[in-house]
Motif scaffolding. Sequence first.
Motif, PDB file in Angstrom:
ATOM      1  N   LYS A   1       0.822  -1.211   0.000  1.00 40.77           N
ATOM      2  CA  LYS A   1       0.000   0.000   0.000  1.00 40.77           C
ATOM      3  C   LYS A   1       0.859   1.265   0.000  1.00 40.77           C
ATOM      4  CE  LYS A   1      -4.133  -2.043   1.999  1.00 40.77           C
ATOM      5  NZ  LYS A   1      -5.017  -2.124   3.174  1.00 40.77           N
ATOM      6  N   LEU A   2       2.026   1.206   0.631  1.00 39.84           N
ATOM      7  CA  LEU A   2       2.955   2.347   0.574  1.00 39.84           C
ATOM      8  C   LEU A   2       3.437   2.577  -0.853  1.00 39.84           C
ATOM      9  CD1 LEU A   2       5.134   1.768   3.773  1.00 39.84           C
ATOM     10  CD2 LEU A   2       3.445   3.585   3.389  1.00 39.84           C
ATOM     11  N   LEU A   3       3.728   1.488  -1.566  1.00 38.88           N
ATOM     12  CA  LEU A   3       4.138   1.612  -2.972  1.00 38.88           C
ATOM     13  C   LEU A   3       3.001   2.202  -3.810  1.00 38.88           C
ATOM     14  CD1 LEU A   3       6.078  -1.748  -3.404  1.00 38.88           C
ATOM     15  CD2 LEU A   3       7.064   0.557  -3.509  1.00 38.88           C
ATOM     16  N   ILE A   4       1.787   1.792  -3.516  1.00 40.91           N
ATOM     17  CA  ILE A   4       0.632   2.324  -4.236  1.00 40.91           C
ATOM     18  C   ILE A   4       0.490   3.829  -3.969  1.00 40.91           C
ATOM     19  CG2 ILE A   4      -1.900   2.251  -4.384  1.00 40.91           C
ATOM     20  CD1 ILE A   4      -1.575  -0.839  -3.801  1.00 40.91           C
ATOM     21  N   LYS A   5       0.724   4.253  -2.732  1.00 41.66           N
ATOM     22  CA  LYS A   5       0.694   5.684  -2.409  1.00 41.66           C
ATOM     23  C   LYS A   5       1.766   6.455  -3.179  1.00 41.66           C
ATOM     24  CE  LYS A   5      -1.372   5.682   2.158  1.00 41.66           C
ATOM     25  NZ  LYS A   5      -1.211   5.980   3.588  1.00 41.66           N
ATOM     26  N   CYS A   6       2.854   5.764  -3.524  1.00 41.21           N
ATOM     27  CA  CYS A   6       3.931   6.391  -4.300  1.00 41.21           C
ATOM     28  C   CYS A   6       3.642   6.351  -5.797  1.00 41.21           C
ATOM     29  CB  CYS A   6       5.257   5.695  -4.020  1.00 41.21           C
ATOM     30  SG  CYS A   6       5.867   6.003  -2.357  1.00 41.21           S
ATOM     31  N   GLY A   7       2.491   5.804  -6.166  1.00 39.62           N
ATOM     32  CA  GLY A   7       2.090   5.819  -7.569  1.00 39.62           C
ATOM     33  C   GLY A   7       2.096   4.479  -8.278  1.00 39.62           C
ATOM     34  N   ALA A   8       2.430   3.386  -7.592  1.00 42.95           N
ATOM     35  CA  ALA A   8       2.469   2.073  -8.260  1.00 42.95           C
ATOM     36  C   ALA A   8       1.073   1.635  -8.688  1.00 42.95           C
ATOM     37  CB  ALA A   8       3.074   1.020  -7.335  1.00 42.95           C
ATOM     38  N   ASP A   9       0.971   1.253  -9.948  1.00 41.06           N
ATOM     39  CA  ASP A   9      -0.259   0.670 -10.483  1.00 41.06           C
ATOM     40  C   ASP A   9      -0.214  -0.844 -10.340  1.00 41.06           C
ATOM     41  OD1 ASP A   9      -1.229   3.191 -11.701  1.00 41.06           O
ATOM     42  OD2 ASP A   9       0.512   2.919 -13.019  1.00 41.06           O
ATOM     43  N   ILE A  10       1.001  -1.363 -10.304  1.00 42.46           N
ATOM     44  CA  ILE A  10       1.244  -2.802 -10.273  1.00 42.46           C
ATOM     45  C   ILE A  10       2.246  -3.109  -9.174  1.00 42.46           C
ATOM     46  CG2 ILE A  10       2.318  -4.695 -11.571  1.00 42.46           C
ATOM     47  CD1 ILE A  10       1.078  -3.462 -14.060  1.00 42.46           C
ATOM     48  N   ILE A  11       1.992  -4.189  -8.430  1.00 41.70           N
ATOM     49  CA  ILE A  11       2.932  -4.674  -7.427  1.00 41.70           C
ATOM     50  C   ILE A  11       3.547  -5.950  -7.992  1.00 41.70           C
ATOM     51  CG2 ILE A  11       3.219  -5.569  -5.087  1.00 41.70           C
ATOM     52  CD1 ILE A  11       2.475  -2.551  -5.229  1.00 41.70           C
ATOM     53  N   ALA A  12       4.860  -5.992  -8.025  1.00 43.98           N
ATOM     54  CA  ALA A  12       5.576  -7.162  -8.536  1.00 43.98           C
ATOM     55  C   ALA A  12       6.352  -7.819  -7.412  1.00 43.98           C
ATOM     56  CB  ALA A  12       6.527  -6.757  -9.655  1.00 43.98           C
ATOM     57  N   MET A  13       6.208  -9.117  -7.291  1.00 40.43           N
ATOM     58  CA  MET A  13       6.993  -9.900  -6.330  1.00 40.43           C
ATOM     59  C   MET A  13       8.336 -10.191  -7.006  1.00 40.43           C
ATOM     60  SD  MET A  13       5.205 -10.646  -3.586  1.00 40.43           S
ATOM     61  CE  MET A  13       5.808 -12.219  -2.991  1.00 40.43           C
ATOM     62  N   SER A  14       9.414  -9.709  -6.433  1.00 40.94           N
ATOM     63  CA  SER A  14      10.717  -9.873  -7.066  1.00 40.94           C
ATOM     64  C   SER A  14      11.137 -11.337  -7.124  1.00 40.94           C
ATOM     65  CB  SER A  14      11.780  -9.070  -6.323  1.00 40.94           C
ATOM     66  OG  SER A  14      12.087  -9.696  -5.108  1.00 40.94           O
ATOM     67  N   SER A  15      11.936 -11.633  -8.122  1.00 43.52           N
ATOM     68  CA  SER A  15      12.402 -13.009  -8.276  1.00 43.52           C
ATOM     69  C   SER A  15      13.389 -13.389  -7.178  1.00 43.52           C
ATOM     70  CB  SER A  15      13.023 -13.214  -9.657  1.00 43.52           C
ATOM     71  OG  SER A  15      14.148 -12.370  -9.816  1.00 43.52           O
ATOM     72  N   CYS A  16      13.933 -12.417  -6.436  1.00 45.19           N
ATOM     73  CA  CYS A  16      14.833 -12.760  -5.332  1.00 45.19           C
ATOM     74  C   CYS A  16      14.084 -13.517  -4.248  1.00 45.19           C
ATOM     75  CB  CYS A  16      15.517 -11.525  -4.746  1.00 45.19           C
ATOM     76  SG  CYS A  16      14.483 -10.452  -3.736  1.00 45.19           S
ATOM     77  N   MET A  17      12.770 -13.371  -4.197  1.00 43.63           N
ATOM     78  CA  MET A  17      11.960 -14.089  -3.219  1.00 43.63           C
ATOM     79  C   MET A  17      11.497 -15.443  -3.735  1.00 43.63           C
ATOM     80  SD  MET A  17       9.566 -11.062  -1.730  1.00 43.63           S
ATOM     81  CE  MET A  17       8.792 -12.109  -0.512  1.00 43.63           C
ATOM     82  N   SER A  18      11.510 -15.598  -5.024  1.00 48.81           N
ATOM     83  CA  SER A  18      10.876 -16.771  -5.619  1.00 48.81           C
ATOM     84  C   SER A  18      11.847 -17.761  -6.240  1.00 48.81           C
ATOM     85  CB  SER A  18       9.879 -16.327  -6.684  1.00 48.81           C
ATOM     86  OG  SER A  18      10.563 -15.677  -7.742  1.00 48.81           O
ATOM     87  N   SER A  19      13.043 -17.825  -5.729  1.00 53.04           N
ATOM     88  CA  SER A  19      14.013 -18.786  -6.230  1.00 53.04           C
ATOM     89  C   SER A  19      13.454 -20.190  -6.073  1.00 53.04           C
ATOM     90  CB  SER A  19      15.325 -18.664  -5.443  1.00 53.04           C
ATOM     91  OG  SER A  19      15.813 -17.355  -5.530  1.00 53.04           O
ATOM     92  N   THR A  20      14.073 -21.140  -6.707  1.00 50.01           N
ATOM     93  CA  THR A  20      13.592 -22.514  -6.633  1.00 50.01           C
ATOM     94  C   THR A  20      13.600 -23.011  -5.197  1.00 50.01           C
ATOM     95  OG1 THR A  20      15.791 -23.434  -6.948  1.00 50.01           O
ATOM     96  CG2 THR A  20      14.488 -23.031  -8.934  1.00 50.01           C
ATOM     97  N   ALA A  21      12.765 -23.979  -4.917  1.00 44.88           N
ATOM     98  CA  ALA A  21      12.647 -24.513  -3.554  1.00 44.88           C
ATOM     99  C   ALA A  21      13.977 -25.057  -3.038  1.00 44.88           C
ATOM    100  CB  ALA A  21      11.582 -25.602  -3.520  1.00 44.88           C
ATOM    101  N   ALA A  22      14.839 -25.523  -3.921  1.00 42.46           N
ATOM    102  CA  ALA A  22      16.134 -26.058  -3.507  1.00 42.46           C
ATOM    103  C   ALA A  22      17.102 -24.938  -3.119  1.00 42.46           C
ATOM    104  CB  ALA A  22      16.731 -26.889  -4.636  1.00 42.46           C
ATOM    105  N   ASP A  23      16.787 -23.732  -3.527  1.00 46.55           N
ATOM    106  CA  ASP A  23      17.637 -22.580  -3.245  1.00 46.55           C
ATOM    107  C   ASP A  23      17.415 -22.133  -1.804  1.00 46.55           C
ATOM    108  OD1 ASP A  23      18.880 -20.092  -3.079  1.00 46.55           O
ATOM    109  OD2 ASP A  23      18.251 -19.496  -5.082  1.00 46.55           O
ATOM    110  N   LYS A  24      18.482 -21.964  -1.062  1.00 48.02           N
ATOM    111  CA  LYS A  24      18.360 -21.557   0.346  1.00 48.02           C
ATOM    112  C   LYS A  24      17.771 -20.165   0.504  1.00 48.02           C
ATOM    113  CE  LYS A  24      22.996 -19.719   0.593  1.00 48.02           C
ATOM    114  NZ  LYS A  24      24.199 -19.563   1.331  1.00 48.02           N
ATOM    115  N   ASN A  25      17.776 -19.360  -0.566  1.00 47.90           N
ATOM    116  CA  ASN A  25      17.230 -18.014  -0.493  1.00 47.90           C
ATOM    117  C   ASN A  25      15.744 -17.941  -0.824  1.00 47.90           C
ATOM    118  OD1 ASN A  25      19.687 -16.793   0.196  1.00 47.90           O
ATOM    119  ND2 ASN A  25      20.325 -16.823  -1.934  1.00 47.90           N
ATOM    120  N   ALA A  26      15.152 -19.053  -1.232  1.00 54.53           N
ATOM    121  CA  ALA A  26      13.733 -19.034  -1.593  1.00 54.53           C
ATOM    122  C   ALA A  26      12.885 -18.697  -0.375  1.00 54.53           C
ATOM    123  CB  ALA A  26      13.331 -20.393  -2.157  1.00 54.53           C
ATOM    124  N   CYS A  27      11.890 -17.869  -0.558  1.00 54.11           N
ATOM    125  CA  CYS A  27      10.991 -17.486   0.523  1.00 54.11           C
ATOM    126  C   CYS A  27       9.988 -18.614   0.762  1.00 54.11           C
ATOM    127  CB  CYS A  27      10.250 -16.203   0.158  1.00 54.11           C
ATOM    128  SG  CYS A  27       8.982 -15.737   1.353  1.00 54.11           S
TER     129      CYS A  27
END
Length: 113
Positions: A59-85
């Motif tokens: 919602k803060l991003l939307i207040k800054c003018g975002a029309d679209i919210i994108a989930m970054s790929s840094c959160m969505s690495s493969t399940a085998a990746d230790k960095n995956a959320c």
Amino acid sequence: MVKVGFIICPHCSDMTWETKEFAAVKTGAGAFRNLGPAAVVGCIACAGCPGRQVVNRAKLLIKCGADIIAMSSCMSSTAADKNACPYYEHILEELSKKLRTTIVIDCRNGAGA
């Protein structure tokens, strides 16, 4: 011009995702191909596991003018990746449910392609 705001993982130390995803937004490529060229208004962390503040942060991003919210790929690495959320699917679902007037993009679908 459409404006995109990114949700990122606060634990992700490798910021290479920014280069490919910001470029994809600018050129309308990959997960952003249906938008055409767009602009990035910012990126903000989900505030930590399990993403308790992700909707408020979006919602803060939307207040800054975002029309679209994108989930970054840094959160969505493969399940085998230790960095995956481990809460990625839940976060994506919450954003889609609570931000009905805002499009939520899942960057696993080829942001840099």
